[in-house]
Motif scaffolding. Structure first.
Motif, PDB file in Angstrom:
ATOM      1  N   PRO A 278     -56.393 -18.521 -11.171  1.00 56.69           N
ATOM      2  CA  PRO A 278     -56.642 -19.567 -10.191  1.00 56.69           C
ATOM      3  C   PRO A 278     -55.931 -19.286  -8.864  1.00 56.69           C
ATOM      4  CG  PRO A 278     -55.032 -20.332 -11.761  1.00 56.69           C
ATOM      5  CD  PRO A 278     -55.497 -18.978 -12.234  1.00 56.69           C
ATOM      6  N   LYS A 279     -56.591 -19.609  -7.793  1.00 54.45           N
ATOM      7  CA  LYS A 279     -56.031 -19.532  -6.442  1.00 54.45           C
ATOM      8  C   LYS A 279     -56.042 -20.956  -5.886  1.00 54.45           C
ATOM      9  CE  LYS A 279     -55.580 -15.120  -6.530  1.00 54.45           C
ATOM     10  NZ  LYS A 279     -54.268 -14.548  -6.672  1.00 54.45           N
ATOM     11  N   LEU A 280     -54.959 -21.679  -6.128  1.00 53.10           N
ATOM     12  CA  LEU A 280     -54.886 -23.103  -5.795  1.00 53.10           C
ATOM     13  C   LEU A 280     -54.992 -23.376  -4.303  1.00 53.10           C
ATOM     14  CD1 LEU A 280     -52.131 -24.247  -8.291  1.00 53.10           C
ATOM     15  CD2 LEU A 280     -54.608 -24.234  -8.585  1.00 53.10           C
ATOM     16  N   GLU A 281     -54.675 -22.382  -3.474  1.00 55.41           N
ATOM     17  CA  GLU A 281     -54.795 -22.591  -2.036  1.00 55.41           C
ATOM     18  C   GLU A 281     -56.250 -22.849  -1.624  1.00 55.41           C
ATOM     19  OE1 GLU A 281     -54.421 -18.223  -3.061  1.00 55.41           O
ATOM     20  OE2 GLU A 281     -53.186 -19.966  -3.430  1.00 55.41           O
ATOM     21  N   ARG A 282     -57.203 -22.485  -2.460  1.00 60.47           N
ATOM     22  CA  ARG A 282     -58.611 -22.767  -2.170  1.00 60.47           C
ATOM     23  C   ARG A 282     -58.903 -24.265  -2.237  1.00 60.47           C
ATOM     24  NH1 ARG A 282     -60.740 -17.721  -5.718  1.00 60.47           N
ATOM     25  NH2 ARG A 282     -60.147 -16.123  -4.196  1.00 60.47           N
ATOM     26  N   CYS A 283     -58.000 -25.009  -2.865  1.00 57.01           N
ATOM     27  CA  CYS A 283     -58.119 -26.469  -2.940  1.00 57.01           C
ATOM     28  C   CYS A 283     -57.145 -27.153  -1.992  1.00 57.01           C
ATOM     29  CB  CYS A 283     -57.807 -26.958  -4.349  1.00 57.01           C
ATOM     30  SG  CYS A 283     -58.854 -26.309  -5.619  1.00 57.01           S
ATOM     31  N   GLY A 284     -56.417 -26.376  -1.218  1.00 59.55           N
ATOM     32  CA  GLY A 284     -55.421 -26.958  -0.336  1.00 59.55           C
ATOM     33  C   GLY A 284     -54.118 -27.274  -1.032  1.00 59.55           C
ATOM     34  N   LEU A 285     -53.926 -26.764  -2.250  1.00 59.82           N
ATOM     35  CA  LEU A 285     -52.698 -27.015  -3.013  1.00 59.82           C
ATOM     36  C   LEU A 285     -51.776 -25.807  -2.867  1.00 59.82           C
ATOM     37  CD1 LEU A 285     -54.236 -28.550  -6.255  1.00 59.82           C
ATOM     38  CD2 LEU A 285     -53.199 -29.754  -4.330  1.00 59.82           C
ATOM     39  N   ARG A 286     -51.007 -25.778  -1.821  1.00 59.25           N
ATOM     40  CA  ARG A 286     -50.141 -24.638  -1.542  1.00 59.25           C
ATOM     41  C   ARG A 286     -48.754 -24.785  -2.163  1.00 59.25           C
ATOM     42  NH1 ARG A 286     -53.478 -22.081   1.498  1.00 59.25           N
ATOM     43  NH2 ARG A 286     -54.613 -22.974   3.197  1.00 59.25           N
ATOM     44  N   ASP A 287     -48.329 -25.996  -2.446  1.00 58.57           N
ATOM     45  CA  ASP A 287     -46.966 -26.220  -2.950  1.00 58.57           C
ATOM     46  C   ASP A 287     -46.919 -26.429  -4.461  1.00 58.57           C
ATOM     47  OD1 ASP A 287     -46.045 -26.042  -0.352  1.00 58.57           O
ATOM     48  OD2 ASP A 287     -46.242 -28.187   0.010  1.00 58.57           O
ATOM     49  N   VAL A 288     -48.038 -26.283  -5.149  1.00 60.11           N
ATOM     50  CA  VAL A 288     -48.077 -26.470  -6.597  1.00 60.11           C
ATOM     51  C   VAL A 288     -47.807 -25.126  -7.273  1.00 60.11           C
ATOM     52  CG1 VAL A 288     -49.526 -27.108  -8.562  1.00 60.11           C
ATOM     53  CG2 VAL A 288     -49.696 -28.384  -6.420  1.00 60.11           C
ATOM     54  N   VAL A 289     -46.896 -25.126  -8.241  1.00 62.12           N
ATOM     55  CA  VAL A 289     -46.571 -23.908  -8.980  1.00 62.12           C
ATOM     56  C   VAL A 289     -47.045 -24.075 -10.419  1.00 62.12           C
ATOM     57  CG1 VAL A 289     -44.726 -22.412  -9.803  1.00 62.12           C
ATOM     58  CG2 VAL A 289     -44.565 -23.471  -7.536  1.00 62.12           C
ATOM     59  N   LEU A 290     -47.837 -23.130 -10.889  1.00 58.72           N
ATOM     60  CA  LEU A 290     -48.287 -23.128 -12.278  1.00 58.72           C
ATOM     61  C   LEU A 290     -47.650 -21.942 -12.983  1.00 58.72           C
ATOM     62  CD1 LEU A 290     -52.104 -23.837 -11.910  1.00 58.72           C
ATOM     63  CD2 LEU A 290     -50.310 -25.411 -12.576  1.00 58.72           C
ATOM     64  N   MET A 291     -47.093 -22.195 -14.126  1.00 58.38           N
ATOM     65  CA  MET A 291     -46.421 -21.126 -14.861  1.00 58.38           C
ATOM     66  C   MET A 291     -47.370 -20.367 -15.783  1.00 58.38           C
ATOM     67  SD  MET A 291     -43.532 -21.259 -13.582  1.00 58.38           S
ATOM     68  CE  MET A 291     -42.594 -20.150 -14.585  1.00 58.38           C
ATOM     69  N   ASP A 292     -48.372 -21.033 -16.292  1.00 60.97           N
ATOM     70  CA  ASP A 292     -49.280 -20.387 -17.242  1.00 60.97           C
ATOM     71  C   ASP A 292     -50.693 -20.856 -16.956  1.00 60.97           C
ATOM     72  OD1 ASP A 292     -50.261 -18.939 -19.344  1.00 60.97           O
ATOM     73  OD2 ASP A 292     -49.655 -20.382 -20.866  1.00 60.97           O
ATOM     74  N   ALA A 293     -51.353 -20.166 -16.060  1.00 60.50           N
ATOM     75  CA  ALA A 293     -52.709 -20.564 -15.691  1.00 60.50           C
ATOM     76  C   ALA A 293     -53.606 -19.341 -15.751  1.00 60.50           C
ATOM     77  CB  ALA A 293     -52.723 -21.169 -14.297  1.00 60.50           C
ATOM     78  N   GLY A 294     -54.860 -19.574 -16.026  1.00 58.02           N
ATOM     79  CA  GLY A 294     -55.800 -18.474 -16.129  1.00 58.02           C
ATOM     80  C   GLY A 294     -55.821 -17.911 -17.534  1.00 58.02           C
ATOM     81  N   ALA A 295     -56.583 -16.828 -17.694  1.00 55.57           N
ATOM     82  CA  ALA A 295     -56.725 -16.213 -19.012  1.00 55.57           C
ATOM     83  C   ALA A 295     -57.351 -14.833 -18.862  1.00 55.57           C
ATOM     84  CB  ALA A 295     -57.601 -17.075 -19.915  1.00 55.57           C
ATOM     85  N   VAL A 296     -57.166 -14.019 -19.913  1.00 53.36           N
ATOM     86  CA  VAL A 296     -57.835 -12.724 -20.011  1.00 53.36           C
ATOM     87  C   VAL A 296     -58.545 -12.695 -21.356  1.00 53.36           C
ATOM     88  CG1 VAL A 296     -57.565 -10.224 -20.082  1.00 53.36           C
ATOM     89  CG2 VAL A 296     -56.078 -11.594 -18.605  1.00 53.36           C
ATOM     90  N   TYR A 297     -59.829 -12.356 -21.330  1.00 57.68           N
ATOM     91  CA  TYR A 297     -60.648 -12.295 -22.536  1.00 57.68           C
ATOM     92  C   TYR A 297     -61.036 -10.860 -22.831  1.00 57.68           C
ATOM     93  CZ  TYR A 297     -61.313 -17.326 -22.352  1.00 57.68           C
ATOM     94  OH  TYR A 297     -61.096 -18.674 -22.363  1.00 57.68           O
ATOM     95  N   ALA A 298     -60.971 -10.476 -24.090  1.00 61.56           N
ATOM     96  CA  ALA A 298     -61.511  -9.202 -24.549  1.00 61.56           C
ATOM     97  C   ALA A 298     -62.858  -9.519 -25.197  1.00 61.56           C
ATOM     98  CB  ALA A 298     -60.576  -8.545 -25.557  1.00 61.56           C
ATOM     99  N   ILE A 299     -63.911  -8.890 -24.687  1.00 60.21           N
ATOM    100  CA  ILE A 299     -65.282  -9.154 -25.145  1.00 60.21           C
ATOM    101  C   ILE A 299     -65.900  -7.846 -25.624  1.00 60.21           C
ATOM    102  CG2 ILE A 299     -67.555 -10.067 -24.464  1.00 60.21           C
ATOM    103  CD1 ILE A 299     -65.407 -12.150 -24.070  1.00 60.21           C
ATOM    104  N   ASP A 300     -66.535  -7.869 -26.786  1.00 60.85           N
ATOM    105  CA  ASP A 300     -67.183  -6.646 -27.259  1.00 60.85           C
ATOM    106  C   ASP A 300     -68.619  -6.567 -26.761  1.00 60.85           C
ATOM    107  OD1 ASP A 300     -68.807  -8.198 -28.942  1.00 60.85           O
ATOM    108  OD2 ASP A 300     -67.890  -7.478 -30.793  1.00 60.85           O
ATOM    109  N   GLU A 301     -69.285  -5.445 -27.085  1.00 59.54           N
ATOM    110  CA  GLU A 301     -70.639  -5.215 -26.580  1.00 59.54           C
ATOM    111  C   GLU A 301     -71.679  -6.186 -27.128  1.00 59.54           C
ATOM    112  OE1 GLU A 301     -70.714  -3.093 -30.471  1.00 59.54           O
ATOM    113  OE2 GLU A 301     -69.222  -3.365 -28.922  1.00 59.54           O
ATOM    114  N   LYS A 302     -71.338  -6.896 -28.179  1.00 57.90           N
ATOM    115  CA  LYS A 302     -72.252  -7.892 -28.751  1.00 57.90           C
ATOM    116  C   LYS A 302     -71.995  -9.287 -28.201  1.00 57.90           C
ATOM    117  CE  LYS A 302     -73.014  -5.247 -32.905  1.00 57.90           C
ATOM    118  NZ  LYS A 302     -72.900  -5.171 -34.343  1.00 57.90           N
TER     119      LYS A 302
END
Length: 84
Positions: free
Chosen positions: A53-77
């Motif tokens: 997430p890029k919170l500045e796109r919402c105008g939230l510049r002073d908000v700190v997130l410690m655990d945001a977003g994710a990474v997914y491993a996806i197979d060919e199926k």
């Protein structure tokens, strides 16, 4: 593109809402356009898709997130193998 769509639907299912004590933050995190998305093809049968997430796109510049977003491993199926 299929790996991206599978990961996106897992990360932000249609109709799902983010929750937070901060309503502006919850609204921001519910928007797909807030996230930088990266797709890496590790091999012919394995893709990694990350959402940051890029919170500045919402105008939230002073908000700190410690655990945001994710990474997914996806197979060919189109199966989710792991979520980090």
């Amino acid at each position: 593109m299929a790996a991206l769509e599978v990961a996106r639907n897992e990360f932000m299912p249609p109709g799902a809402k983010a929750s937070s004590d901060n309503p502006k933050l919850a609204e921001c995190l519910a928007r797909r356009d807030v996230y930088d998305v990266t797709v890496i093809r590790s091999s012919e049968s394995l893709y990694f898709v990350s959402f940051i997430p890029k919170l500045e796109r919402c105008g939230l510049r002073d908000v700190v997130l410690m655990d945001a977003g994710a990474v997914y491993a996806i197979d060919e199926k189109g199966r989710v193998l792991s979520v980090l």
